[in-house]
Structure formats: structure tokens, C-alpha cells
Design a protein around this motif. Structure first.
Motif, PDB file in Angstrom:
ATOM      1  N   ASN A 150       0.828  -1.213   0.000  1.00  0.00           N
ATOM      2  CA  ASN A 150       0.000   0.000   0.000  1.00  0.00           C
ATOM      3  C   ASN A 150       0.860   1.260   0.000  1.00  0.00           C
ATOM      4  O   ASN A 150       0.589   2.224   0.721  1.00  0.00           O
ATOM      5  CB  ASN A 150      -0.961   0.018   1.213  1.00  0.00           C
ATOM      6  N   ALA A 151       1.920   1.254  -0.806  1.00  0.00           N
ATOM      7  CA  ALA A 151       2.845   2.387  -0.809  1.00  0.00           C
ATOM      8  C   ALA A 151       3.204   2.795  -2.243  1.00  0.00           C
ATOM      9  O   ALA A 151       4.354   3.131  -2.537  1.00  0.00           O
ATOM     10  CB  ALA A 151       4.089   2.032  -0.005  1.00  0.00           C
ATOM     11  N   ILE A 152       2.226   2.778  -3.130  1.00  0.00           N
ATOM     12  CA  ILE A 152       2.442   3.187  -4.524  1.00  0.00           C
ATOM     13  C   ILE A 152       2.443   4.711  -4.609  1.00  0.00           C
ATOM     14  O   ILE A 152       1.568   5.377  -4.034  1.00  0.00           O
ATOM     15  CB  ILE A 152       1.364   2.591  -5.445  1.00  0.00           C
ATOM     16  N   THR A 153       3.421   5.275  -5.320  1.00  0.00           N
ATOM     17  CA  THR A 153       3.515   6.724  -5.530  1.00  0.00           C
ATOM     18  C   THR A 153       3.745   7.012  -7.010  1.00  0.00           C
ATOM     19  O   THR A 153       4.121   6.126  -7.792  1.00  0.00           O
ATOM     20  CB  THR A 153       4.658   7.338  -4.714  1.00  0.00           C
ATOM     21  N   PHE A 154       3.559   8.297  -7.376  1.00  0.00           N
ATOM     22  CA  PHE A 154       3.739   8.743  -8.759  1.00  0.00           C
ATOM     23  C   PHE A 154       4.480  10.076  -8.748  1.00  0.00           C
ATOM     24  O   PHE A 154       4.576  10.761  -7.720  1.00  0.00           O
ATOM     25  CB  PHE A 154       2.392   8.914  -9.478  1.00  0.00           C
ATOM     26  N   ALA A 261       6.286   8.888 -13.747  1.00  0.00           N
ATOM     27  CA  ALA A 261       7.065   7.874 -13.041  1.00  0.00           C
ATOM     28  C   ALA A 261       6.174   7.158 -12.025  1.00  0.00           C
ATOM     29  O   ALA A 261       5.300   7.768 -11.376  1.00  0.00           O
ATOM     30  CB  ALA A 261       8.263   8.503 -12.352  1.00  0.00           C
ATOM     31  N   LEU A 262       6.405   5.878 -11.867  1.00  0.00           N
ATOM     32  CA  LEU A 262       5.684   5.036 -10.917  1.00  0.00           C
ATOM     33  C   LEU A 262       6.716   4.413  -9.973  1.00  0.00           C
ATOM     34  O   LEU A 262       7.659   3.767 -10.414  1.00  0.00           O
ATOM     35  CB  LEU A 262       4.914   3.944 -11.656  1.00  0.00           C
ATOM     36  N   ILE A 263       6.544   4.632  -8.661  1.00  0.00           N
ATOM     37  CA  ILE A 263       7.492   4.142  -7.655  1.00  0.00           C
ATOM     38  C   ILE A 263       6.700   3.481  -6.538  1.00  0.00           C
ATOM     39  O   ILE A 263       5.905   4.146  -5.857  1.00  0.00           O
ATOM     40  CB  ILE A 263       8.347   5.296  -7.092  1.00  0.00           C
TER      41      ILE A 263
END
Length: 298
Positions: A150-154, A261-263
Motif C-alpha cells: 500500500n505504498a504506490i507513488t507517482f 514515473a511510478l514508484i
């Protein structure tokens, strides 16, 4: 002599001399005339060039008449003057109405390649993020609160082709397995509802259209490690660890639309920081061509 033909009397020597003098004078006159024509032609050409190269001067206006606007040039042996509005050569004929301007064309430098970099600094998207993500006020550092997912960032803006997204791992949590998931998306994060984000980028998010990501090896999760990743114009994603050679990460990214970007701050990696895209005035762009030794990461 043939029969019946009479012998002509010889001309006196004085007569022969006078004829030679006449022909000699005619030749001299011809050469003189030809020289005058050549001289006048040279003057004509010089005056044309001087007139065309002369700057246009603005004279004072007196009674609505420009008194100093004409650029006059002496014609030398022609005995006249030449003005900007009315030009006459030595034979009293007008100059051509269109004269060649004596000026230099501006140099056309090759267009510089447009990398598409935004003037805005690269940050994390402030609102579209996983439920376990904590973000600082600068939007450059994120940390996962608990659990391992649960730690998806953009990113907050699209990423240019060959633009390096540079990350520094600031926190490692050893009780988990797995590491960062990195990639790109053609979906604008501002239009994604945070509560619709899945727990994992891989395989949940990449199974949807417009998302591409892959997991890094666990040995790259040490604190202080600097990671850079980018996409080329062929849709291939590369990454670099610190100053190591570039590695081919994966391919297949669609380049027809803008990419963010997807991190995914996953597993062993608990905190990351986005490094500035400008350091010492240098924009971090990858090479136009991948190194010959770049290998596919399995």
C-alpha cells in the motif's frame, strides 16, 4: 603580269606613312575608347555596390521634405552624382529598379534537440498515493508507515524521454522481503482515485492498461543507494545504481502518450527521496543510445 595589264604606279613613301599613321591613330582611338568603357563599367559596378552597402541615413525634415535622406556618391569621371532614389550610369541610362542588397544572411544553427523537460521540479504527486505513504512538505521524501505494501507513488509531472528519475534510499526495513518496484504510467495520477490503488504495483497494477513496472533486486535496498531510471524513445527502460553502467530493465512502454514515473515503496525499502534533476546547472539526461554492454535484468 598578264598581257594587257598595266603596272600601277607605286605610292609615294609619304602616302604610305600617312596611311599607317591613320590606322595607328584609329587603333589608338579604339583602344582608348575601349579603355574608357572598361573604366566606366568598373565605376558603374563600384557605385552600385557602394550604394547598396551604404546605410540609409535619416535627414532632417524641413517643410515635409527629407533633406538628408539621399545617400550621394561621387561618380568620379562621370561627372554626376548618384542618389538613392534615382540612379544613372555613365551612358545616361537608368540603373535596374531592383538592386542587390549587400547584407549577410543570418546563420541557421541546427535546432537543438527538445528533451521536453518541464520547468517545474520533479516531486512526488501530493495526493495520489498509497494509504501507507507519509510525505514531507517538500513532496520529495516519502516513507511507508507500516506493513510492506500500500505504498504506490507517482511523479507530479510527466517525465521526458531520457530524463533520469533519481532516487536515494533513505530507510531500509529488514523484516520484509522484496524491494522497490519502478516503472511508468500513461495515466495521469491526478485522475486516479487514491482509494482505487491496489496494494502492489506488481502484479496488480501492471495487469491494467497503461502501467509498466518491475521489481529491483533485493541487494539494491541498502540505505544511501542512489538509483536512476529512464525510458528511451523505443520504450525501453534502463536503470543505474550509483555510478555503475546502465542496465536494461524492461521494454514495451508505449511512447505515444505522456508518461509519469511510478514508484512502489515495497518490502525492504521503507523510505526514498527524489534527488534534484538539476545539480550544478546540469540536467540529468541519459545517453541517446544505451551502452553496448547494457544487459537485460532477469
Amino acid at each position: 603580269m598578264t598581257p594587257g595589264e598595266q603596272r600601277r604606279p607605286l605610292a609615294p613613301a609619304a602616302t604610305l606613312v600617312s596611311r599607317e599613321l591613320v590606322w595607328f591613330q584609329r587603333i589608338n582611338n579604339y583602344n582608348s575608347d575601349f579603355g574608357i568603357v572598361q573604366a566606366e563599367t568598373r565605376v558603374y559596378n563600384r557605385v552600385r555596390v557602394d550604394h547598396a552597402c551604404a546605410p540609409v541615413r535619416r535627414g532632417r525634415t524641413h517643410g515635409g521634405v527629407d533633406t538628408g535622406g539621399e545617400a550621394r556618391t561621387s561618380a568620379g569621371a562621370m561627372g554626376g552624382h548618384i542618389t538613392r532614389n534615382s540612379l544613372y550610369d555613365s551612358m545616361s541610362g537608368p540603373f535596374p529598379s531592383t538592386t542587390h542588397r549587400c547584407h549577410h544572411k543570418p546563420k541557421r544553427w541546427p535546432a537543438l534537440p527538445q528533451c521536453g523537460l518541464s520547468s517545474f521540479p520533479l516531486q512526488f504527486h501530493p495526493s495520489t498515493k498509497g494509504s501507507q505513504i507519509l510525505m514531507d512538505l517538500s513532496h520529495r521524501t516519502v516513507k511507508r508507515q507500516s506493513s510492506f505494501c500500500n505504498a504506490i507513488t507517482f511523479s507530479n509531472r510527466p517525465i521526458a524521454v531520457y530524463e533520469q528519475v533519481r532516487l536515494k534510499i533513505t530507510k531500509k526495513q529488514c523484516c520484509w522481503s522484496g524491494a522497490l518496484r519502478l516503472g511508468f504510467t500513461s495515466k495521469d495520477p491526478s485522475r486516479i482515485r487514491p482509494d482505487s490503488l491496489p496494494k502492489y504495483a506488481c502484479p496488480d497494477l501492471v495487469s491494467q492498461s497503461g502501467f509498466w513496472a518491475k521489481a529491483l533486486p533485493e541487494e539494491l535496498s541498502d540505505e544511501g543507494t542512489v538509483l536512476s531510471f529512464w525510458v528511451d524513445k523505443k520504450g525501453r527502460v534502463f536503470y543505474r545504481v550509483n555510478q555503475s553502467p546502465a542496465m536494461l530493465f524492461f521494454s514495451g512502454v508505449h511512447m505515444a502518450e505522456p508518461l509519469w514515473a511510478l514508484i512502489d515503496v515495497y518490502g525492504l525499502t521503507r523510505g526514498v527521496q527524489l534527488l534534484a534533476a538539476h545539480q550544478d546547472g546540469v540536467v540529468h539526461l541519459a545517453l541517446d543510445r544505451p551502452p553496448q554492454h547494457a544487459v537485460q535484468f532477469g
